[in-house]
Enzyme design. Sequence first.
Site, PDB file in Angstrom:
ATOM      1  N   ASN A 192       0.986  -1.122  -0.134  1.00 24.19           N
ATOM      2  CA  ASN A 192       0.232   0.039   0.247  1.00 24.19           C
ATOM      3  C   ASN A 192       1.020   1.131   0.109  1.00 24.19           C
ATOM      4  O   ASN A 192       1.609   1.704   0.856  1.00 24.19           O
ATOM      5  CB  ASN A 192      -1.114  -0.012   1.472  1.00 24.19           C
ATOM      6  N   LYS A 194       0.287   4.169  -0.317  1.00 22.01           N
ATOM      7  CA  LYS A 194      -0.674   5.203   0.162  1.00 22.01           C
ATOM      8  C   LYS A 194       0.200   6.621  -0.606  1.00 22.01           C
ATOM      9  O   LYS A 194       0.199   6.265  -2.683  1.00 22.01           O
ATOM     10  CB  LYS A 194       0.538   5.913   1.892  1.00 22.01           C
ATOM     11  N   HIS A 202      -9.451   1.928   4.899  1.00 25.65           N
ATOM     12  CA  HIS A 202      -7.833   1.735   5.123  1.00 25.65           C
ATOM     13  C   HIS A 202      -8.996   3.093   6.327  1.00 25.65           C
ATOM     14  O   HIS A 202      -9.432   3.478   6.722  1.00 25.65           O
ATOM     15  CB  HIS A 202      -7.162   2.406   4.585  1.00 25.65           C
ATOM     16  N   GLU A 241      -6.558   5.191   7.905  1.00 24.85           N
ATOM     17  CA  GLU A 241      -6.414   7.058   6.935  1.00 24.85           C
ATOM     18  C   GLU A 241      -7.792   7.280   6.347  1.00 24.85           C
ATOM     19  O   GLU A 241      -8.243   8.158   7.102  1.00 24.85           O
ATOM     20  CB  GLU A 241      -5.636   6.875   6.492  1.00 24.85           C
ATOM     21  N   GLU A 243      -6.015  -4.638  10.294  1.00 27.20           N
ATOM     22  CA  GLU A 243      -4.955  -3.586  10.632  1.00 27.20           C
ATOM     23  C   GLU A 243      -4.848  -2.703  12.083  1.00 27.20           C
ATOM     24  O   GLU A 243      -6.173  -1.719  11.489  1.00 27.20           O
ATOM     25  CB  GLU A 243      -4.662  -2.910   9.392  1.00 27.20           C
ATOM     26  N   GLY A 284       2.257   1.945  10.685  1.00 27.37           N
ATOM     27  CA  GLY A 284       3.151   3.265  10.312  1.00 27.37           C
ATOM     28  C   GLY A 284       4.082   3.254  11.767  1.00 27.37           C
ATOM     29  O   GLY A 284       4.759   4.484  12.137  1.00 27.37           O
ATOM     30  N   SER A 306       3.077  -2.510   9.978  1.00 24.56           N
ATOM     31  CA  SER A 306       4.166  -2.479  10.781  1.00 24.56           C
ATOM     32  C   SER A 306       5.030  -3.626  10.096  1.00 24.56           C
ATOM     33  O   SER A 306       5.686  -3.823  10.957  1.00 24.56           O
ATOM     34  CB  SER A 306       5.205  -1.899  12.124  1.00 24.56           C
TER      35      SER A 306
END
Length: 255
Positions: A9, A11, A94, A96, A166, A172, A213
């Site tokens: 991904n 991003k 996701h 985010e 996730e 991250g 991660s």
Amino acid sequence: MRIPLMAGNWKMHKTLSQALELVNALTGPLADVSGAGKAVCVPFVFLPPLADALKGTGILLGAQNLFWEDEGAYTGEISPLMLKGLCDLVIIGHSERRQYFGETDETVNRKIRAAMKHGLTPIVCVGESLEQNEAGETEDFVSGQIRAAFRDIGPEEAKKIVVAYEPIWAIGTGKAATPEEANRIIGQVVRATLAGLYGHEQAQQMRIQYGGSMNPGNVEALMAQPEIDGGLVGGASLKAEDFITLVRAAAAARN
Ligand code: PGA
């Protein structure tokens, strides 16, 4: 047996020339890796050039979002009809997007159904925040996200959907979930909820990735867990060498 899928991904990273450089560095080393699916999910504008660059390489291409309508007055949005034929996968929901762009369980469900209608394979993301985790709410929250995401989706369709667990606190941060904990939530919460919706046998066939991660240092331990069917990978997918290591580890874990 479930075949793991290792999906990058990207991003909102890279320029077009950097994107081409990265996929060109992946194609050779990944050409002979079987036993794991491999994919890169990239910004919309890279899809046409990368679709060309990846043709015949066995590396799947994915988008990171879509809108649920086929067309219309929706300035700035991208429809599943536009993605059809250009990519194979699409990340939906996701954390985010849920956090910064107002996506809800309801819009996630609409997007999944729109993707399915046009033959795109969704990678549906679920996962709890640090506060929810510390409050002991992970199980209920993640199970609720799964039920909401799969609302009105029949078993034949559901079968094709990939889920990515996730935990938000692991994304991250360099602080992945422990392999045992990731395995437990994926098995006892995500897969168990899918079993409640579609039956045990079908749930056993569905692919559930871990994300947060994942990196060359922890991939083997994560992939050694029986419930983890690959990864959705941010940071470590931006470097060819790292991503190649992850794909190889996923393939080796099931061989
Ligand atoms: P990360 O991101 O691997 O950089 O933690 C994962 C993701 O957000 O999909």
